[in-house]
Design an enzyme around this catalytic site. Structure first.
Site, PDB file in Angstrom:
ATOM      1  N   ASN A 140      -8.682   3.691   6.442  1.00 31.68           N
ATOM      2  CA  ASN A 140      -7.304   3.281   6.194  1.00 31.68           C
ATOM      3  C   ASN A 140      -6.621   4.302   5.299  1.00 31.68           C
ATOM      4  OD1 ASN A 140      -5.037   1.257   6.222  1.00 31.68           O
ATOM      5  ND2 ASN A 140      -5.389   1.409   4.017  1.00 31.68           N
ATOM      6  N   TYR A 191       0.317   3.633  -2.138  1.00 32.07           N
ATOM      7  CA  TYR A 191       0.380   2.637  -3.200  1.00 32.07           C
ATOM      8  C   TYR A 191       0.639   3.355  -4.520  1.00 32.07           C
ATOM      9  CZ  TYR A 191      -2.641   0.764   0.484  1.00 32.07           C
ATOM     10  OH  TYR A 191      -3.163   0.409   1.705  1.00 32.07           O
ATOM     11  N   ARG A 192       1.376   2.694  -5.391  1.00 29.31           N
ATOM     12  CA  ARG A 192       1.600   3.294  -6.699  1.00 29.31           C
ATOM     13  C   ARG A 192       0.294   3.302  -7.482  1.00 29.31           C
ATOM     14  NH1 ARG A 192       4.564  -2.090  -8.692  1.00 29.31           N
ATOM     15  NH2 ARG A 192       3.078  -2.826 -10.250  1.00 29.31           N
ATOM     16  N   TRP A 224      -2.918  -2.657  -5.314  1.00 33.26           N
ATOM     17  CA  TRP A 224      -3.197  -3.015  -3.926  1.00 33.26           C
ATOM     18  C   TRP A 224      -2.692  -4.426  -3.670  1.00 33.26           C
ATOM     19  CZ3 TRP A 224      -8.832  -0.836  -3.130  1.00 33.26           C
ATOM     20  CH2 TRP A 224      -8.758   0.570  -3.017  1.00 33.26           C
ATOM     21  N   GLU A 283      -4.112   6.082  11.215  1.00 35.28           N
ATOM     22  CA  GLU A 283      -2.873   6.741  10.779  1.00 35.28           C
ATOM     23  C   GLU A 283      -2.863   8.223  11.130  1.00 35.28           C
ATOM     24  OE1 GLU A 283      -3.133   3.020   8.349  1.00 35.28           O
ATOM     25  OE2 GLU A 283      -4.565   4.607   8.861  1.00 35.28           O
ATOM     26  N   ASP A 320      10.441  -1.423  -9.685  1.00 32.92           N
ATOM     27  CA  ASP A 320      10.163  -1.198  -8.267  1.00 32.92           C
ATOM     28  C   ASP A 320      11.440  -1.115  -7.439  1.00 32.92           C
ATOM     29  OD1 ASP A 320       8.535  -1.016  -5.859  1.00 32.92           O
ATOM     30  OD2 ASP A 320       6.979  -2.024  -7.028  1.00 32.92           O
TER      31      ASP A 320
END
Length: 486
Positions: free
Chosen positions: A174, A178-179, A192, A238, A287
């Site tokens: 995968n 993500y930050r 996550w 991906e 965010d």
């Protein structure tokens, strides 16, 4: 450098193309990655300005590239097209009409597209991303000019690190974006969210009592960077998708200390492990919702190795309420995935995910209405469609309404609706970051039927005809316009 200008070899190649096109500005004076870069970027984005390369950040050891995807023009450049719709048209042209509908259909459809244009990643033995290696005590995340974007943030964050994991049992890879909160010299907090595949991988590793290997690539070529954000089905790789978009295979290299592969032309790579059961407070973080997300416990990555190119460029993104750079990424997803969504829900003519709705709070859908309560059928189908299930407000309009013209949509939604009959209320999953829901992870949703109402829906008054000028008069005024001196 890529001979044709696309596909780009790496981030530096893309930056050079942006500069040639007048889409990049270099900032040569010292600028602080704590708040100052954020304010400069936010003003630039809201003015429709260029990508920025901060050559002398006052913290860290490399320049910072930001706002690479902040306009649809740059997003199209990143993906090597004139218009983002071109990619959706390529996908749509390859999808077989006999494929089944439903979520299995969209997964099968995308799988067949990628198989037809099979461009799997290619493994290489040596890679630019491993020209410089730091390990053990030499690992220091302070070498990276991570950003503090907002005053209330919990510290320094790395906002465009492409995170690689594998399912501990199946080995399925995968890639996600993500930050990453910098906790210390060699530790990162992994934000996550509950719906993400990496969260599922970590849960399996913890059930087995195993450490989970993780590799983070920063500063990848723009197609790989986009692919990390795409809402792909869990069993679609991906990097296969990135190869399809690029038209050539993505070069990958084995990590030095974890059993994972990363893009060979990344600028920086972090390798490490998550210990089962370990959590640390992560956040707050300003965010894309426009609000600070609260402190929550999240897994901790222990970085054991850091590799990089010589003279690397650090890539990041600023998050805030819209408009912000993620508009370009979201708009690309909207256009690219339209034919797949139409395959899953054939009733759809077009759709728009407004930036002001941060792409999951609102969806505007046009349909070719054929029967009573058709709009409500489509609403429920959207709420059952993978990550579209997180949509909080759905507005359904007729096919003659341009879903991208918000004035026209508002005209229909404000005037065509009897809210005692045309409003559908329900409950379901919402985004992990949604602060408005009274319970985390689920909340109320609404669907607005702004289509023309049918007698079979109980509307017996006879729907009125909308006013339009005759084509002959429009043509006459077009021809005489200069005479009027208006």
């Amino acid at each position: 450098m890529a001979a044709r200008g696309f596909p780009y070899t790496d981030l530096k190649d893309f930056l050079a193309a942006l500069e040639r096109a007048g889409e990049l500005r270099r900032v040569s004076v010292p600028v602080d990655p704590t708040l100052e870069i954020s304010e400069v970027v936010t003003r630039t984005v809201r003015a429709g300005g260029p990508a920025l390369l901060f050559e002398r950040p006052t913290r860290g050891e490399m320049p910072v590239a930001v706002n690479l995807f902040g306009t649809e023009k740059r997003m199209a450049m990143a993906l090597g097209v004139e218009s983002l719709d071109e990619i959706g048209e390529r996908i749509g042209g390859l999808i077989k009409p006999e494929l089944p509908v439903g979520w299995s259909g969209i997964r099968e459809g995308l799988g067949k597209v990628l198989q037809l244009k099979s461009v799997p990643p290619r493994k290489v033995k040596t890679a630019p991303c491993q020209q410089v290696v730091y390990s053990g005590d030499d690992v220091d995340l302070g070498r990276l000019p991570g950003l503090q974007v907002w005053p209330g943030d919990g510290g320094i964050f790395h906002n465009f690190g492409l995170t690689h994991t594998k399912h501990p049992e199946t080995g399925k890879r995968n890639l996600g974006l993500y930050r990453l909160q910098q906790h210390g010299r060699n530790t990162l907090g992994m934000h996550w969210q509950i719906h993400k595949d990496s969260t599922a991988h970590h849960a399996v590793a913890e059930r087995l009592g195993q450490r989970l290997p993780v590799a983070i690539a920063i500063g990848c070529d723009p197609v790989v960077s986009y692919a990390a954000t795409a809402p792909l089905p869990g069993d679609i790789d991906e990097y296969l998708f990135a190869g399809f978009l690029r038209g050539e295979r993505v070069e990958m290299v084995d990590c030095l200390t974890v059993p994972l592969q990363v893009p060979a032309h990344a600028q920086v790579v972090l390798e490490g492990y998550l210990e089962p059961g370990e959590r640390l407070p992560e956040g707050p973080f300003g965010d894309h919702t426009g609000f600070y997300t609260p402190v929550e416990p999240f897994p901790v990555l222990h970085v054991e190795t850091m590799t990089m190119q010589r003279d690397p460029v650090y890539h990041s993104i600023v998050t805030s309420k819209p408009p912000q750079e993620d508009h370009g990424l979201g708009k690309a997803t909207e256009r690219i995935f339209l034919p797949l969504l139409k395959m899953m829900i054939p009733d759809i003519v077009d759709y728009d995910l407004p930036a002001a709705g941060v792409f999951h709070n609102c969806a505007i859908i046009s349909i070719r209405k054929r029967y009573p309560k058709h709009a409500q059928k489509v609403m429920n189908a959207i709420w059952g469609a993978h990550l579209m299930s997180l949509t909080k407000l759905i507005v359904i309009v007729d096919e003659d309404c341009d879903v991208h013209d918000y004035n026209e949509v508002a005209f229909r939604a404000f005037g065509n609706v009897d809210y005692a009959r045309d409003l559908l209320l329900t409950e379901g999953p919402v985004d992990h970051l949604d602060h408005s829901s009274y319970q985390q992870f689920w909340g109320g949703k609404a669907g607005v039927d702004a289509t023309r109402k049918l007698p079979t829906e109980g509307y017996t008054r006879g729907w009125p005809e909308e006013m339009t000028m005759s084509p002959e008069v429009v043509s006459l005024v077009d021809k005489r316009w200069k005479e009027y001196g208006v």
